[in-house]
Design a protein around this motif. Structure first.
Motif, PDB file in Angstrom:
ATOM      1  N   ARG A 136      29.183  70.568 -69.014  1.00  0.00           N
ATOM      2  CA  ARG A 136      28.563  69.548 -69.778  1.00  0.00           C
ATOM      3  C   ARG A 136      27.567  68.734 -69.214  1.00  0.00           C
ATOM      4  O   ARG A 136      27.445  68.876 -67.968  1.00  0.00           O
ATOM      5  N   ASP A 179      24.693  64.784 -76.144  1.00  0.00           N
ATOM      6  CA  ASP A 179      25.626  65.489 -75.264  1.00  0.00           C
ATOM      7  C   ASP A 179      25.985  67.034 -75.754  1.00  0.00           C
ATOM      8  O   ASP A 179      25.909  67.245 -76.818  1.00  0.00           O
ATOM      9  N   SER A 181      27.815  70.981 -74.371  1.00  0.00           N
ATOM     10  CA  SER A 181      28.358  71.584 -73.400  1.00  0.00           C
ATOM     11  C   SER A 181      27.589  73.073 -73.116  1.00  0.00           C
ATOM     12  O   SER A 181      26.812  73.437 -74.320  1.00  0.00           O
TER      13      SER A 181
END
Length: 218
Positions: A136, A179, A181
């Motif tokens: 991440r 954010d 991943s």
């Protein structure tokens, strides 16, 4: 070949030679695993305003029982350089010298797809465990016009990504600080994210300079 793949060329003319290459590589995947349900391949020519030369992106979507295997890849300069001598031999059969870069991108993308398919088969057989958590990070730089950006991973290193690698067409919802991943692969500019997933699209992250950056609304 049992599958009838969907092959799309974007930013470039349709190429029978490249289509034949793609069909041959899909057949190899089917030979390894006969339960592939669907296959979609995108070959895209992306010309960036501030960089010389052409860059080819290849995205492969494989539908298998219970899972979607997605590969988004750009040919590495190292691999392209390795193929230059081979391409000189083929020059008489290759009217467009730029097409060799597309073929390298296709080959590398299908090599990644084969490895992902092998991992999937091992998981199905119970020989390896599925990864618990993908790496991440957050979007550190974003260039919407040119369709790419950089992720700062949790350990601080930067990973390049492109529009076609962002899942669910979420590139337009990304902002600096979003954010994400991702799945990391070696690429032209060093580490490259072959798939990027937007996490917590409504969450605000504090920009390094102290400015609050709000990801774009859905």
């Amino acid at each position: 070949m049992k599958l009838t793949p969907m092959i799309t060329f974007r930013g470039m003319d349709r190429s029978e030679a490249l289509e034949s290459e793609i069909h041959a590589r899909i057949t190899r995947l089917e030979t390894f695993y006969r339960s592939i349900m669907a296959c979609r391949v995108l070959v895209e020519l992306a010309q960036r305003h501030h960089e010389a030369g052409n860059h080819y992106h290849v995205r492969i979507d494989l539908t298998v029982p219970g899972e979607e295997i997605v590969v988004a890849h750009e040919a590495s300069l190292h691999a392209t350089a390795q193929d230059i001598d081979v391409e000189k031999v083929r020059k008489a059969d290759e009217p467009d010298p730029e097409r060799k870069h597309a073929r390298v991108a296709i080959r590398e993308a299908f090599d990644i797809a084969r490895r992902r398919l092998q991992d999937y088969v091992r998981r199905q057989r119970g020989t390896v465990k599925a990864p618990v958590r993908q790496p991440r990070g957050h979007v550190a730089q974003l260039f919407p016009v040119d369709g790419y950006g950089y992720i700062e991973a949790e350990d601080g290193h930067e990973v390049y990504f492109q529009r076609s690698s962002v899942l669910k067409n979420a590139f337009e919802r990304l902002a600096v600080g979003s954010d994400v991943s991702f799945v990391e692969e070696p690429g032209e500019r060093g580490p490259q994210a072959s798939t990027v997933k937007l996490l917590h699209p409504r969450r605000t992250r504090r920009h390094p300079r102290g400015a609050s950056v709000e990801p774009a609304a859905r």
